[in-house]
Design a protein around this motif. Structure first.
Motif, PDB file in Angstrom:
ATOM      1  N   HIS A  19       6.637   3.081  14.882  1.00 62.52           N
ATOM      2  CA  HIS A  19       6.207   1.762  14.437  1.00 62.52           C
ATOM      3  C   HIS A  19       7.397   0.859  14.123  1.00 62.52           C
ATOM      4  O   HIS A  19       8.487   1.333  13.810  1.00 62.52           O
ATOM      5  CB  HIS A  19       5.296   1.875  13.203  1.00 62.52           C
ATOM      6  CG  HIS A  19       6.015   2.194  11.935  1.00 62.52           C
ATOM      7  ND1 HIS A  19       6.579   3.427  11.682  1.00 62.52           N
ATOM      8  CD2 HIS A  19       6.279   1.430  10.832  1.00 62.52           C
ATOM      9  CE1 HIS A  19       7.135   3.422  10.498  1.00 62.52           C
ATOM     10  NE2 HIS A  19       6.976   2.225   9.957  1.00 62.52           N
ATOM     11  N   GLU A  24      11.106  -8.128  15.657  1.00 62.94           N
ATOM     12  CA  GLU A  24      10.208  -6.981  15.534  1.00 62.94           C
ATOM     13  C   GLU A  24      10.941  -5.752  16.055  1.00 62.94           C
ATOM     14  O   GLU A  24      11.292  -5.674  17.230  1.00 62.94           O
ATOM     15  CB  GLU A  24       8.919  -7.198  16.326  1.00 62.94           C
ATOM     16  CG  GLU A  24       7.906  -6.074  16.130  1.00 62.94           C
ATOM     17  CD  GLU A  24       6.582  -6.310  16.844  1.00 62.94           C
ATOM     18  OE1 GLU A  24       5.663  -5.483  16.657  1.00 62.94           O
ATOM     19  OE2 GLU A  24       6.468  -7.307  17.581  1.00 62.94           O
ATOM     20  N   SER A  36      -2.838  -8.138   0.173  1.00 59.66           N
ATOM     21  CA  SER A  36      -1.428  -8.213   0.564  1.00 59.66           C
ATOM     22  C   SER A  36      -0.594  -7.740  -0.621  1.00 59.66           C
ATOM     23  O   SER A  36      -0.787  -8.216  -1.745  1.00 59.66           O
ATOM     24  CB  SER A  36      -1.044  -9.649   0.928  1.00 59.66           C
ATOM     25  OG  SER A  36      -1.757 -10.089   2.058  1.00 59.66           O
ATOM     26  N   ASP A  53      -1.506  -6.198   4.493  1.00 57.77           N
ATOM     27  CA  ASP A  53      -0.117  -6.253   4.952  1.00 57.77           C
ATOM     28  C   ASP A  53       0.816  -6.086   3.752  1.00 57.77           C
ATOM     29  O   ASP A  53       0.368  -6.072   2.599  1.00 57.77           O
ATOM     30  CB  ASP A  53       0.191  -7.557   5.703  1.00 57.77           C
ATOM     31  CG  ASP A  53      -0.383  -8.808   5.042  1.00 57.77           C
ATOM     32  OD1 ASP A  53      -0.522  -8.803   3.809  1.00 57.77           O
ATOM     33  OD2 ASP A  53      -0.696  -9.776   5.754  1.00 57.77           O
ATOM     34  N   VAL A  91       8.678  -3.053  12.222  1.00 53.31           N
ATOM     35  CA  VAL A  91       8.403  -4.024  11.163  1.00 53.31           C
ATOM     36  C   VAL A  91       8.913  -5.381  11.631  1.00 53.31           C
ATOM     37  O   VAL A  91       9.636  -5.480  12.625  1.00 53.31           O
ATOM     38  CB  VAL A  91       9.087  -3.633   9.827  1.00 53.31           C
ATOM     39  CG1 VAL A  91       8.644  -2.266   9.363  1.00 53.31           C
ATOM     40  CG2 VAL A  91      10.608  -3.679   9.959  1.00 53.31           C
ATOM     41  N   CYS A 111       1.364  -0.090   7.975  1.00 54.17           N
ATOM     42  CA  CYS A 111       0.686  -1.391   7.975  1.00 54.17           C
ATOM     43  C   CYS A 111       1.666  -2.478   8.438  1.00 54.17           C
ATOM     44  O   CYS A 111       2.881  -2.258   8.499  1.00 54.17           O
ATOM     45  CB  CYS A 111       0.180  -1.712   6.572  1.00 54.17           C
ATOM     46  SG  CYS A 111       1.462  -1.670   5.308  1.00 54.17           S
ATOM     47  N   THR A 112       1.142  -3.633   8.763  1.00 53.67           N
ATOM     48  CA  THR A 112       1.988  -4.765   9.140  1.00 53.67           C
ATOM     49  C   THR A 112       2.936  -5.085   7.985  1.00 53.67           C
ATOM     50  O   THR A 112       2.501  -5.310   6.856  1.00 53.67           O
ATOM     51  CB  THR A 112       1.126  -6.000   9.462  1.00 53.67           C
ATOM     52  OG1 THR A 112       0.191  -5.647  10.482  1.00 53.67           O
ATOM     53  CG2 THR A 112       1.990  -7.151   9.937  1.00 53.67           C
ATOM     54  N   THR A 113       4.228  -5.041   8.266  1.00 55.25           N
ATOM     55  CA  THR A 113       5.239  -5.171   7.216  1.00 55.25           C
ATOM     56  C   THR A 113       6.243  -6.261   7.571  1.00 55.25           C
ATOM     57  O   THR A 113       6.738  -6.316   8.692  1.00 55.25           O
ATOM     58  CB  THR A 113       5.981  -3.833   7.016  1.00 55.25           C
ATOM     59  OG1 THR A 113       5.036  -2.835   6.628  1.00 55.25           O
ATOM     60  CG2 THR A 113       7.060  -3.940   5.955  1.00 55.25           C
ATOM     61  N   TYR A 114       6.513  -7.109   6.575  1.00 56.15           N
ATOM     62  CA  TYR A 114       7.481  -8.197   6.742  1.00 56.15           C
ATOM     63  C   TYR A 114       8.616  -7.986   5.747  1.00 56.15           C
ATOM     64  O   TYR A 114       8.374  -7.777   4.563  1.00 56.15           O
ATOM     65  CB  TYR A 114       6.817  -9.553   6.476  1.00 56.15           C
ATOM     66  CG  TYR A 114       5.652  -9.851   7.388  1.00 56.15           C
ATOM     67  CD1 TYR A 114       5.833 -10.493   8.611  1.00 56.15           C
ATOM     68  CD2 TYR A 114       4.347  -9.480   7.030  1.00 56.15           C
ATOM     69  CE1 TYR A 114       4.761 -10.763   9.449  1.00 56.15           C
ATOM     70  CE2 TYR A 114       3.270  -9.746   7.861  1.00 56.15           C
ATOM     71  CZ  TYR A 114       3.484 -10.380   9.067  1.00 56.15           C
ATOM     72  OH  TYR A 114       2.410 -10.640   9.896  1.00 56.15           O
TER      73      TYR A 114
END
Length: 326
Positions: free
Chosen positions: A299, A271, A124, A150, A301, A188-191
Motif C-alpha cells: 500500500h 502517492e 477522519s 481516512d 500513502v 486506510c487512505t493516509t495523508y
C-alpha cells in the motif's frame, strides 16, 4: 449536509492549539473527541492545554481523553522546550484545580476504538503528535484502521531533513516504533503533512502579526501563548528550519488539519509507499519515500508537497475568530 466526524490525537503544543481551533470553527466538521498523547509536554500538561483551548473557544462539551504518557518501546526522550516546558509558552500561571475531573475516565485508545467502531467509515483521524495512541489502537483492535474513513498525520520527513536530529522529525523521533507500526499497518487512505511540506508552505511574519492581532478571544489567547516563545520570534528563528527553507511563520500541525477540513488546500501530493527507519545513530525515526517500489509494499500513502497558501492562511485567520457569536 452531514458534518465530517473528526478525532484529534494531539500532544497539544501551540501549533496543536491552532489546529484544534481550526477544526472547532470549521462549519463542515464535528470534533467527536480529542485524545491526548505525550510529546510537546508531559501528558498532564497536554490534557490541561486541550481543556484551555476548548474553554477559550467555549466548546467544553467536546470530550477529552487521556492517552499514552511515554513511547511504546524504550526510554522516552524528555519533551522539547520548542513551545515552552508546558507546551503553551510557559505564560499561563493559573491552574484549574479541577481539571482532572473534566477528563473522561475512558482511556484515549479505548475511546478512539469505540468512537470509530460506532461510526464505521465516517471518522477522519487527525494525528498531531507522536503516534503512540494509534499504534496501541491497532494492537488492541487490528481491524481499527479499516474502520476509519481516512487518516491525516503531521509528522515525518521526505528529504532526510530533521528538526530534532539530523534526519528525523520530532513526532516520529519521539516514538519511531509507533510511527513504523502505523505506516505499515494502517491501510486506510493516509495523508502525510511532513516537516518539509509545512516549512516549504510557510507564511510571512507579517501575516503572523495580523493573525494574532485580530479582535477575538482566540486571537488574544494565541497572542499570549506565543508572546515569550522563541519559536514564534522572527529574530530567534535561526535554527534548521530557516537554514533549510528560509525565514517564515510555520504552524506545523495546522497543515494536516487544513488538509482534512478542505482537501482543495492541497495542490500537489506524491502517492508512494513509505517506511520509518528504526536503526542507526543518525537516521533513526527518519521517514523514507519509496518512489521506485524497492520495498515491494502492498500500500501507498499520499505525501503532501504543495498547498494553496492563500486558502490555508484564510483557514488560520478564521480559526482565531472564536468563540463564534451566537
Amino acid at each position: 449536509m452531514a458534518k465530517k466526524k473528526v478525532i484529534i490525537d494531539t500532544d497539544c503544543g501551540i501549533d496543536d492549539a491552532q489546529a484544534i481551533m481550526m477544526a472547532l470553527v470549521a462549519p463542515n466538521v464535528e470534533v467527536v473527541g480529542v485524545t491526548c498523547v505525550f510529546g510537546n509536554g508531559p501528558l498532564d500538561n497536554v490534557c490541561q492545554n486541550v481543556l484551555r483551548v476548548l474553554s477559550v473557544c467555549e466548546r467544553e462539551g467536546v470530550p477529552v481523553f487521556r492517552g499514552s504518557g511515554s513511547a511504546l518501546v524504550g526510554a522516552t526522550h524528555p519533551p522539547t522546550d520548542h513551545f515552552g516546558t508546558d507546551g503553551l509558552g510557559d505564560v499561563i500561571k493559573e491552574k484549574d484545580p479541577k481539571w482532572e475531573e473534566k477528563i473522561q475516565k475512558e482511556h484515549a485508545v479505548s475511546a478512539m476504538i469505540r468512537l470509530v467502531t460506532e461510526n464505521q467509515n465516517q471518522v477522519s483521524l487527525v494525528a498531531l503528535g507522536p503516534l503512540t495512541n494509534l499504534a496501541l489502537a491497532v494492537r488492541l483492535d487490528p481491524s481499527f484502521p479499516q474502520k476509519l474513513k481516512d487518516l491525516y498525520i503531521m509528522g515525518g520527513n521526505m528529504e532526510g531533513k530533521g528538526n530534532v536530529s539530523l534526519c528525523a522529525e520530532f513526532n516520529f523521533a519521539m516514538d519511531p516504533e509507533s510511527a513504523y507500526i502505523v505506516l505499515e499497518e494502517y491501510l486506510c487512505t493516509t495523508y502525510l503533512a511532513s516537516w518539509e511540506y509545512s516549512c516549504r508552505n510557510g507564511l510571512t511574519w507579517e501575516f503572523f502579526e495580523e493573525l494574532i492581532n485580530q479582535d477575538a478571544p482566540a486571537a488574544r489567547f494565541m497572542q499570549t501563548i506565543t508572546s515569550k516563545c522563541w519559536a514564534y520570534s522572527k529574530k530567534a528563528m535561526k535554527n534548521k528550519r530557516d537554514l533549510y527553507f528560509g525565514p517564515a511563520f510555520v504552524s506545523y500541525d495546522a497543515y494536516a488539519m487544513a488538509a482534512c477540513i478542505d482537501g482543495s488546500v492541497v495542490t500537489e501530493k506524491i502517492e508512494c509507499p513509505v517506511r520509518v527507519e528504526m536503526q542507526g545513530s543518525i537516521a533513526r525515526g527518519m521517514m523514507v519515500l519509496d518512489r521506485t517500489n524497492e520495498l515491494k509494499k502492498s500500500h501507498s500513502v499520499f505525501v503532501l508537497t504543495k498547498c494553496d497558501v492563500a486558502k490555508f492562511g484564510q483557514l488560520l485567520m478564521e480559526s482565531l475568530r472564536q468563540p463564534l457569536k451566537k
